[in-house]
Design an enzyme around this catalytic site. Sequence first.
Site, PDB file in Angstrom:
ATOM      1  N   CYS A  24       0.839  -1.194   0.000  1.00  0.00           N
ATOM      2  CA  CYS A  24       0.000   0.000   0.000  1.00  0.00           C
ATOM      3  C   CYS A  24       0.876   1.247   0.000  1.00  0.00           C
ATOM      4  O   CYS A  24       1.719   1.412   0.857  1.00  0.00           O
ATOM      5  CB  CYS A  24      -0.885  -0.016   1.239  1.00  0.00           C
ATOM      6  SG  CYS A  24      -1.763   1.504   1.507  1.00  0.00           S
ATOM      7  N   GLU A  78      -4.999  -8.242  -2.761  1.00  0.00           N
ATOM      8  CA  GLU A  78      -5.255  -8.164  -1.312  1.00  0.00           C
ATOM      9  C   GLU A  78      -4.456  -7.028  -0.717  1.00  0.00           C
ATOM     10  O   GLU A  78      -3.337  -6.745  -1.150  1.00  0.00           O
ATOM     11  CB  GLU A  78      -4.871  -9.493  -0.661  1.00  0.00           C
ATOM     12  CG  GLU A  78      -5.196  -9.601   0.819  1.00  0.00           C
ATOM     13  CD  GLU A  78      -3.997  -9.304   1.731  1.00  0.00           C
ATOM     14  OE1 GLU A  78      -4.133  -9.461   2.959  1.00  0.00           O
ATOM     15  OE2 GLU A  78      -2.930  -8.910   1.212  1.00  0.00           O
ATOM     16  N   ARG A  91      -8.547 -10.392  11.663  1.00  0.00           N
ATOM     17  CA  ARG A  91      -7.676  -9.877  10.598  1.00  0.00           C
ATOM     18  C   ARG A  91      -8.554  -9.393   9.461  1.00  0.00           C
ATOM     19  O   ARG A  91      -9.028 -10.184   8.642  1.00  0.00           O
ATOM     20  CB  ARG A  91      -6.717 -10.970  10.119  1.00  0.00           C
ATOM     21  CG  ARG A  91      -5.631 -10.465   9.174  1.00  0.00           C
ATOM     22  CD  ARG A  91      -4.733 -11.595   8.703  1.00  0.00           C
ATOM     23  NE  ARG A  91      -3.524 -11.089   8.043  1.00  0.00           N
ATOM     24  CZ  ARG A  91      -2.421 -10.737   8.667  1.00  0.00           C
ATOM     25  NH1 ARG A  91      -2.353 -10.849   9.991  1.00  0.00           N
ATOM     26  NH2 ARG A  91      -1.372 -10.284   8.011  1.00  0.00           N
ATOM     27  N   ARG A 121      -9.043  -7.603   6.069  1.00  0.00           N
ATOM     28  CA  ARG A 121      -8.299  -7.247   4.866  1.00  0.00           C
ATOM     29  C   ARG A 121      -9.275  -6.976   3.723  1.00  0.00           C
ATOM     30  O   ARG A 121     -10.370  -7.538   3.678  1.00  0.00           O
ATOM     31  CB  ARG A 121      -7.332  -8.367   4.461  1.00  0.00           C
ATOM     32  CG  ARG A 121      -6.155  -8.554   5.428  1.00  0.00           C
ATOM     33  CD  ARG A 121      -5.227  -7.360   5.395  1.00  0.00           C
ATOM     34  NE  ARG A 121      -4.033  -7.495   6.217  1.00  0.00           N
ATOM     35  CZ  ARG A 121      -3.922  -7.059   7.470  1.00  0.00           C
ATOM     36  NH1 ARG A 121      -4.968  -6.465   8.054  1.00  0.00           N
ATOM     37  NH2 ARG A 121      -2.797  -7.189   8.144  1.00  0.00           N
TER      38      ARG A 121
END
Length: 318
Positions: free
Chosen positions: A73, A112, A156, A158
């Site tokens: 990212c 992802e 988690r 995502r």
Amino acid sequence: MEKLKFIDLFAGIGGIRLGFEDENTECVFSSEWDKFAQKTYEENFGEKPAGDITKIEAKDIPQHDILMAGFPCQPFSKIGKREGFKNATQGTLFFDVIRILDYHKPKAFLLENVSGILTIDNGKTIQTIMGALDEAGYNASYQVLNAADFGLPQNRRRVYFVGFLKELEVNFKYPVGDPYNRVPISSVLESNMDGYEISEHLQKSYLFKKDDGKPQIVDKNSDIQVNTLVATYHKIQRITGTFVRDGKTGLRLLSENECKALQGFPKDFKIPVSRTQMYRQFGNSVAVPVVKLIADEMKQNLRGAQNYSWSKQLTLHL
């Protein structure tokens, strides 16, 4: 049945590949710049990923049906009045995803990233991403999924991006988890583990220096899902870390098998690197069962689209 060919970009240790690969698929190219991750990947898949994707020409990548990438990212530049979305990604690693999609036009992709990407720069980053994927010729969508809703004892969240060539007219649906039937961390904890101890001095001087409920401590009676496993877990951070009541000093780090369980990796997955690198690699990886469910739906859609295309051609010829 002809195998679906895929490529694995920003591959890490191969978590996305683990979730996607089966007897009807073939990985024809992988890329990962980190030498330690390359070592783990090669140990488990029998091939060393190519290095820095920014230095690899699109024409040198084999033709493929599906592109997969856990892309890093990064902030993107502003979108100028005369600037397309593709140009706005210049200088970021996402640009390499776009240039490869542009060149090869695979039938589909799976990406992802951390869920925070949705709010970076007041939403302009996600606007740029979706705009670039649209310009590349894909119907793209995204969904935030929590691994805890899919049988893993870890919270988690995502964001997953799935896209298909517009001409395929695919109606993709993301898997739906079950937040009411979660797996507790106690079910995967090991006992009497040596070598993962946190010193009593560090516990007193740092971890428990405040009585604020931090860090998260779990044991065989814990009926919860733990905090997100992060790449800096080895630094023993009191705010974000989860530690186990066990071992010679009464408190320890998560074991190798526990890290595998948090991410849905098989126990026989090989870790040929140091413990510090092991934590970094699992912290940077993906929730394998979530990827598998997305992959299964993608494959079904692709085969359906292929059958529809053949049927359409047959009808036209008749």
